[in-house]
Design a protein around this motif. Structure first.
Motif, PDB file in Angstrom:
ATOM      1  N   VAL A 183     -12.836  44.764  45.334  1.00 52.13           N
ATOM      2  CA  VAL A 183     -11.629  44.438  46.097  1.00 52.13           C
ATOM      3  C   VAL A 183     -11.239  45.654  46.939  1.00 52.13           C
ATOM      4  O   VAL A 183     -11.150  46.775  46.422  1.00 52.13           O
ATOM      5  N   PRO A 184     -11.004  45.475  48.253  1.00 49.40           N
ATOM      6  CA  PRO A 184     -10.608  46.606  49.095  1.00 49.40           C
ATOM      7  C   PRO A 184      -9.348  47.272  48.551  1.00 49.40           C
ATOM      8  O   PRO A 184      -8.432  46.584  48.067  1.00 49.40           O
ATOM      9  N   PRO A 185      -9.264  48.597  48.592  1.00 53.26           N
ATOM     10  CA  PRO A 185      -8.107  49.317  48.024  1.00 53.26           C
ATOM     11  C   PRO A 185      -6.766  48.840  48.565  1.00 53.26           C
ATOM     12  O   PRO A 185      -5.788  48.764  47.819  1.00 53.26           O
ATOM     13  N   GLU A 186      -6.720  48.488  49.850  1.00 56.59           N
ATOM     14  CA  GLU A 186      -5.444  48.072  50.439  1.00 56.59           C
ATOM     15  C   GLU A 186      -4.974  46.702  49.927  1.00 56.59           C
ATOM     16  O   GLU A 186      -3.809  46.333  50.107  1.00 56.59           O
ATOM     17  N   LEU A 187      -5.879  45.941  49.291  1.00 56.95           N
ATOM     18  CA  LEU A 187      -5.517  44.630  48.753  1.00 56.95           C
ATOM     19  C   LEU A 187      -5.398  44.630  47.235  1.00 56.95           C
ATOM     20  O   LEU A 187      -5.031  43.613  46.642  1.00 56.95           O
ATOM     21  N   SER A 188      -5.688  45.749  46.611  1.00 58.25           N
ATOM     22  CA  SER A 188      -5.764  45.807  45.153  1.00 58.25           C
ATOM     23  C   SER A 188      -4.439  45.487  44.470  1.00 58.25           C
ATOM     24  O   SER A 188      -4.377  44.689  43.533  1.00 58.25           O
ATOM     25  N   SER A 189      -3.344  46.103  44.911  1.00 56.43           N
ATOM     26  CA  SER A 189      -2.058  45.894  44.239  1.00 56.43           C
ATOM     27  C   SER A 189      -1.582  44.445  44.383  1.00 56.43           C
ATOM     28  O   SER A 189      -1.041  43.858  43.433  1.00 56.43           O
ATOM     29  N   ASP A 190      -1.783  43.875  45.565  1.00 56.81           N
ATOM     30  CA  ASP A 190      -1.420  42.467  45.753  1.00 56.81           C
ATOM     31  C   ASP A 190      -2.266  41.562  44.860  1.00 56.81           C
ATOM     32  O   ASP A 190      -1.768  40.570  44.310  1.00 56.81           O
ATOM     33  N   ALA A 191      -3.538  41.895  44.727  1.00 55.84           N
ATOM     34  CA  ALA A 191      -4.434  41.090  43.897  1.00 55.84           C
ATOM     35  C   ALA A 191      -4.002  41.122  42.429  1.00 55.84           C
ATOM     36  O   ALA A 191      -4.061  40.106  41.731  1.00 55.84           O
ATOM     37  N   VAL A 192      -3.555  42.281  41.955  1.00 61.15           N
ATOM     38  CA  VAL A 192      -3.101  42.408  40.562  1.00 61.15           C
ATOM     39  C   VAL A 192      -1.870  41.541  40.313  1.00 61.15           C
ATOM     40  O   VAL A 192      -1.799  40.784  39.330  1.00 61.15           O
ATOM     41  N   LEU A 193      -0.887  41.635  41.206  1.00 61.78           N
ATOM     42  CA  LEU A 193       0.330  40.843  41.051  1.00 61.78           C
ATOM     43  C   LEU A 193       0.029  39.342  41.151  1.00 61.78           C
ATOM     44  O   LEU A 193       0.579  38.532  40.388  1.00 61.78           O
ATOM     45  N   ALA A 194      -0.841  38.984  42.084  1.00 64.50           N
ATOM     46  CA  ALA A 194      -1.203  37.574  42.253  1.00 64.50           C
ATOM     47  C   ALA A 194      -1.907  37.040  41.007  1.00 64.50           C
ATOM     48  O   ALA A 194      -1.669  35.903  40.588  1.00 64.50           O
ATOM     49  N   LEU A 195      -2.766  37.842  40.405  1.00 65.89           N
ATOM     50  CA  LEU A 195      -3.468  37.413  39.194  1.00 65.89           C
ATOM     51  C   LEU A 195      -2.496  37.176  38.048  1.00 65.89           C
ATOM     52  O   LEU A 195      -2.645  36.231  37.267  1.00 65.89           O
ATOM     53  N   ARG A 196      -1.490  38.020  37.929  1.00 60.09           N
ATOM     54  CA  ARG A 196      -0.485  37.829  36.874  1.00 60.09           C
ATOM     55  C   ARG A 196       0.270  36.516  37.061  1.00 60.09           C
ATOM     56  O   ARG A 196       0.540  35.789  36.097  1.00 60.09           O
ATOM     57  N   LEU A 197       0.593  36.202  38.291  1.00 61.71           N
ATOM     58  CA  LEU A 197       1.286  34.947  38.563  1.00 61.71           C
ATOM     59  C   LEU A 197       0.362  33.751  38.324  1.00 61.71           C
ATOM     60  O   LEU A 197       0.782  32.720  37.769  1.00 61.71           O
TER      61      LEU A 197
END
Length: 523
Positions: free
Chosen positions: A142-156
């Protein structure tokens, strides 16, 4: 516990009440299955049509990498599809059997029991997924700039998948009564709302997290709809008691489902995870787009599956074996007859469709994977009927054994082919596996339930394949001379329809179909 209470915690019914139960008739079951399948098909086609319009906007608003990450976030929870302990399927099977007995109170207890077990097993899994979301996302490219969004999205998404389990349980009264119209309306409407809202949310700048939040809200709407409609069909669905005796049988059935699903999810999605790991999320996006179009080949067969499991569950007695065989044979025949022209049409339009729909990169990157996937999916159509028979017979353990025997050879094939051929290797591995699976499940269904494929019409179907292959061959030889290809396709379709009616469909099924059409037109 009072002496009047049985082991389920319920006060036993008087013998007179039991005697008054009237099991529903199974007459006209074939018509009900076909009608229900068409409703389910409509419920798949309508969201698919909306998706064809909205997905290009989603792809362009997120970009290929962002879209690949969105797919990845949705994919990860599917690997944990066993977390409901098989209760979605158990509720359908055992609830349908209770309905066939005319025991609606038992049916209600079964649904509640399934929901309780599903919550007990899926909530802890969702909690672990939420806690370790960062580490899980870090395993992929996962590109670094999308990593934090991906983590939050996975939790949801982890919360959403628990809600989806409950949706698959509380729709049991609709499935048992083959009220696919109601089930379809609820599922399709909530999905369409989600599809329409996603590009809008992305346009407003909420990104991947906003897109996943839309799916969460759509799942809540779906659950509320099933609870409302199912309560109307089965007032006993609401209550505070469970069926402890049925819970044991459901748990044993669910255990087989869990073992099967655990291997099945890896079998179904392994090539995607390996593709993202060895190649890139962009390659996964090309593969996902190809698979989405190819999966249209199986729409009708998949629609039949939802009606077949409750129907077959009500035909498990020796007296109803001929009825089971009749539906089994007709289901295979109808699925293949339907799928062949759809396959030919999709092959003809695939590359220009991908180019117009998703962009030039997808036209080049998704066409060949589509051809490879579609071949396997077409042959695998025959597996839907034996799959339903095995589950309706309560032999989820057989599916578990089949999937585990397939898993490790498949993982080796996937890794080998993807590491050498990338995107094309993933598509080829998928097709090889599902062709083998179709053969194995057909053999096992025959041993378990004594069912067999249709015995007539093979020669006609071979001629049908040759006829529908003509425009495909012309496409590869003539290139962009689409007028000639379209003319050949229409002519081939007319000849194919004649072959189907004269050489594939038996006389008794022609009479059944003719009477069905006449009865509908007479209304």
């Amino acid at each position: 516990m009072s002496d009047l209470q049985d082991k389920t915690g319920m006060i036993p019914e008087p013998l007179e009440a039991k005697a008054d139960r009237t099991p529903p008739s199974t007459a006209g079951m074939t018509t009900k299955v076909v009608k229900g399948s068409l409703w389910t098909l409509a419920g798949q086609v309508a969201p698919l049509g909306v998706s064809l319009v909205t997905t290009p906007f989603t792809i362009r608003l997120l970009g290929a990498e962002g879209y690949g990450v969105l797919i990845l976030v949705g994919l990860i929870p599917t690997y944990l599809g066993f977390a409901d302990f098989g209760m979605s399927m158990a509720s359908t099977k055992f609830g349908s059997e209770a309905y066939a007995e005319g025991d609606e109170e038992k049916e209600g207890r079964i649904v509640r029991t399934a929901a309780l077990i599903a919550l007990m097993t899926s909530v802890p899994v969702a909690a672990l997924l939420i806690f370790f979301a960062g580490q899980i996302i870090g395993m992929f490219n996962v590109p670094p700039e999308l990593s934090s969004d991906a983590v939050l999205a996975l939790r949801l998404a982890s919360i959403t998948f628990v809600i989806n389990f409950l949706c698959g349980i509380f729709n049991t009264p609709q499935l048992a009564r083959l009220r696919m119209d109601l089930n379809t309306f609820i599922n399709a409407s909530s999905r369409i709302l989600g599809l329409l809202a996603t590009p809008l949310v992305l346009y407003l700048g909420y990104g991947i997290v906003g897109a996943v939040a839309v799916l969460f809200i759509a799942s809540l709407i779906n659950l509320a709809g099933h609870l409302f409609i199912s309560h109307g069909l089965l007032p006993h669905i609401l209550g505070t008691t469970i069926d402890r005796i049925a819970a044991g049988a459901m748990a044993r059935f669910g255990y087989g489902i869990v073992i099967a699903v655990f291997a099945g999810l890896l079998l179904t999605n392994a090539e995607r995870g390996v593709l993202a790991f060895l190649v890139s999320p962009e390659a996964l996006a090309f593969y996902a787009v190809a698979f989405t179009l190819a999966n249209m080949i199986t729409l009708f067969s998949a629609s039949m599956l939802q009606a077949l499991i409750p129907a077959f569950s009500q035909l498990q007695t020796v007296e109803k074996r001929s009825q089971l065989q009749s539906i089994y044979s007709r289901g295979i025949r109808i699925s293949l007859v339907w799928a062949l022209p759809i396959l030919a049409f999709l092959i003809l339009i695939a590359k220009p469709f991908f180019t117009i729909w998703a962009g030039v990169d997808f036209g080049e990157g998704s066409a060949i994977p589509f051809y490879l996937i579609s071949i396997g999916l077409f042959i695998n159509i025959i597996a839907y009927m034996p799959h339903a028979v095995i589950l309706a017979a309560g032999r989820s353990d057989i599916l578990a054994k089949i999937y585990w025997l397939e898993l490790f050879p498949y993982l080796f094939v996937v890794w080998f082919l993807v590491s050498r051929f990338g995107l094309y290797g993933a598509a080829a591995a998928w097709s090889i596996r599902i062709i083998a699976d179709a053969i194995i499940q057909s053999v096992m269904a025959g041993k378990i339930a004594g069912v067999s494929p249709p015995t007539k019409g093979y020669i006609g179907f071979i001629f049908g394949i040759l006829v529908m292959g003509v425009p495909i061959m012309l496409m590869f030889f003539l290139g962009d001379r689409y007028v000639l290809v379209i003319a050949a396709g229409l002519m081939s379709l007319a000849i194919y329809a004649f072959i189907v009616w004269k050489a594939i469909i038996p006389d008794d099924e022609q009479l059944w179909f003719t009477n069905l059409v006449r009865s509908r037109l007479a209304r």
